[in-house]
Design an enzyme around this catalytic site. Structure first.
Site: not given
Length: 536
Positions: A327-329, A354
């Site tokens: 996931i982008e985080q 990130s």
């Protein structure tokens, strides 16, 4: 000598007209107390005035962490540039920042999150800016909106389309922050920062470098301060040489609606049986069908919405670990969390900063992405970033454009139309009342994903809904599967454009529409082979 000062003292350091970069992802890592202090200083003194704020991912949310809403005041902010923005349900009062944007009180922009981090990196190295193909033929492209969210934003372009070596590129000039506001868990007296209670590192290091290398200041909000020399060097994610001041908020939340959960920060592992699996409903049917698109051994990006339930489908089917979620985080592996905790994962294998996760996405190093849609256009384009009649319900694009720019395979999921009343009986889909709002439209309101560019690049694009499955082809959007119990008229009449019917049109797997597990089996991903010519 300690760098600890009060929030009020830190707020007083921000000059009028400053460019201020804020590290956050909704409630995750949000320096909420610092933003509150800036708003309070403005209320009492009228300063700082007319600042520009940079938010690679949203600061704050609609559930107890105000974030940017603390500084959403006329005269305080002149311009805001964000990868995404706080959002909320249509029934709620819009966030203050959305009211300012829609009222055209500040210039506002939505630059993809990965490009936002790239801009910081280029500013830190004193390079002119970011040259990229991410965003071509989407709302990011100057031939469309050029990232502008309102009329004031359109007056001051932030991106150009340029020719380089005979090809079209997008160019984002570097933006230099005078102040970076970041967050961590612990600071020592010299300002070294560790992130042991955080759910992600986000991009604090890159933002600090951009400010420090250009003569600016870095303010860190932390939960606690410890003695100089007590932190392990390998644990320090932002060195004290980059941090000028430290403020303390002992009550800072780990993420939205979460004071502290050690499984989110990787300090403990939750038993798999402790994760809630989706109840049997229409959304679960869609998530199951999306899961059938996966291959064991793949690395798969996950977006917000129905697709966020797919890891729970694999968990329920005894296939946890067959796919690595990213996931982008920054979380890699584990079980991505749902609802307002989305952006975090429990039991993660690793946490990448990130900005590096976005480098991975922009270069298409991963195998597939599971994302949502608000609208699908005749050319296969997708809108997730703007609905004029409900602007504050959408959070902006976030990393969506970075992720989809070159992704090998994308599975978009969502309800076929809006407002339909649906049921499931005897393993068949039942339409009790048809929806009033069509989501398959001749032209999407906002192009977040370009179907035209996907065809040019040979991307594998699938759209999964409760009543059918569709594929994007050079000829158009092709209907490939239909739900049991559904007549073709229930699909064709609810699309503004004519769908192409596949010659081998199939009925969707009946097991999807039964409460029992579906016996999901994933084919194994083919072994990676080094090619003589690398993909460009």
């Amino acid at each position: 000598m300690s760098k600890h000062i009060t929030p009020a003292e830190a707020a007083a350091l921000i000059p009028d007209g400053a460019m201020v970069s804020v590290s956050s992802s909704s409630g995750l890592g949000c320096p909420d107390l610092m933003l509150k202090a800036i708003g309070e200083r403005f209320d009492s003194t009228g300063h700082p005035r007319e600042i520009t704020t940079l938010h690679p991912i949203a600061a704050g949310d609609m559930s107890g962490i105000k974030g940017v809403d603390y500084i959403a005041k006329k005269g305080l902010i002149k311009r805001i540039i964000g990868g995404s923005y706080p959002s909320g349900p249509s029934s709620a009062e819009p966030p203050l920042i959305w009211q300012m944007i829609t009222n055209n009180e500040i210039a506002a922009y939505n630059i993809p999150s990965g490009i936002m981090f790239d801009i910081h990196r280029e500013a830190a190295a004193k390079r002119p800016g970011v040259l990229t193909k991410v965003g071509i033929d989407t709302f990011v492209d100057p031939r469309r909106q050029g990232c502008a969210m309102n009329d004031l934003g359109a007056k001051e372009p932030v991106v150009k389309r340029v020719s380089f070596e005979g090809e079209d590129w997008l160019f984002f000039p570097s933006i230099v922050p005078q102040v970076a506001i970041i967050r961590a868990t612990t600071a020592d007296e010299r300002g070294n920062l560790t992130y042991e209670h955080e759910g992600a590192y986000l991009g604090g290091l890159d933002q600090a470098l951009a400010a420090r290398n250009n003569g600016g200041i870095v303010i860190a909000q932390v939960k606690r301060i410890t003695k100089e020399g007590s932190l392990k060097p390998h644990d320090v994610r932002v060195p004290g040489m980059l941090v000028d001041y430290v403020i303390v908020d002992p009550d800072q939340k780990q993420t939205t609606q979460t004071l502290y959960d050690p499984a989110i920060s990787g300090e403990i592992l939750r038993p798999l049986e402790s994760f809630r699996v989706p109840e049997f409903n229409i959304q679960k049917v869609i998530a199951r069908r999306v899961a059938q698109e996966l291959q064991a051994g793949s690395c798969v990006n996950l977006g917000f919405g129905i697709s966020a339930n797919v890891p729970r489908i694999l968990l329920e089917e005894g296939l946890h670990g067959a796919v690595t979620w990213v996931i982008e985080q920054g979380a890699v592996g584990g079980v991505p969390l749902l609802d307002f905790a989305f952006g975090c994962a429990s039991n993660a294998d690793a946490y990448m900063p990130s900005p590096y996760q976005f480098t991975y996405f922009q270069g298409a190093g991963f195998d597939a992405s599971l994302l949502s849609f608000l609208e699908i256009g005749k050319d296969g384009s997708v809108n997730v970033s703007k609905l004029s009649f409900r602007p504050h319900v959408t959070a902006g694009a976030g990393g969506f454009v970075d992720i989809t720019a070159r992704a090998k395979k994308i599975v978009f999921s969502g309800m076929f139309n809006a407002g339909a009343k649906l049921g499931i009986a005897d393993g068949k889909l039942v339409i009790e009342k048809e929806g009033k709002l069509k989501k398959l439209v001749n032209e999407v309101e906002h192009v977040t994903f370009s179907g035209k560019r996907a065809i040019e690049q040979g991307q594998d694009i699938t759209y999964v809904t409760e009543r059918c499955v569709m594929k994007l082809t050079p000829e158009g959007v092709v209907l490939t599967e239909i739900a049991p119990g559904i007549d073709l008229s229930h699909i064709l009449a609810q699309s503004e454009f004519p769908l192409i019917i596949a010659k081998d049109l199939k009925v969707m797997d009946a097991r999807l529409f039964d409460e029992a597990n579906i016996g999901l089996s994933l084919p194994t991903k083919s072994a990676r082979v080094l090619e003589g010519a690398f993909n460009g």
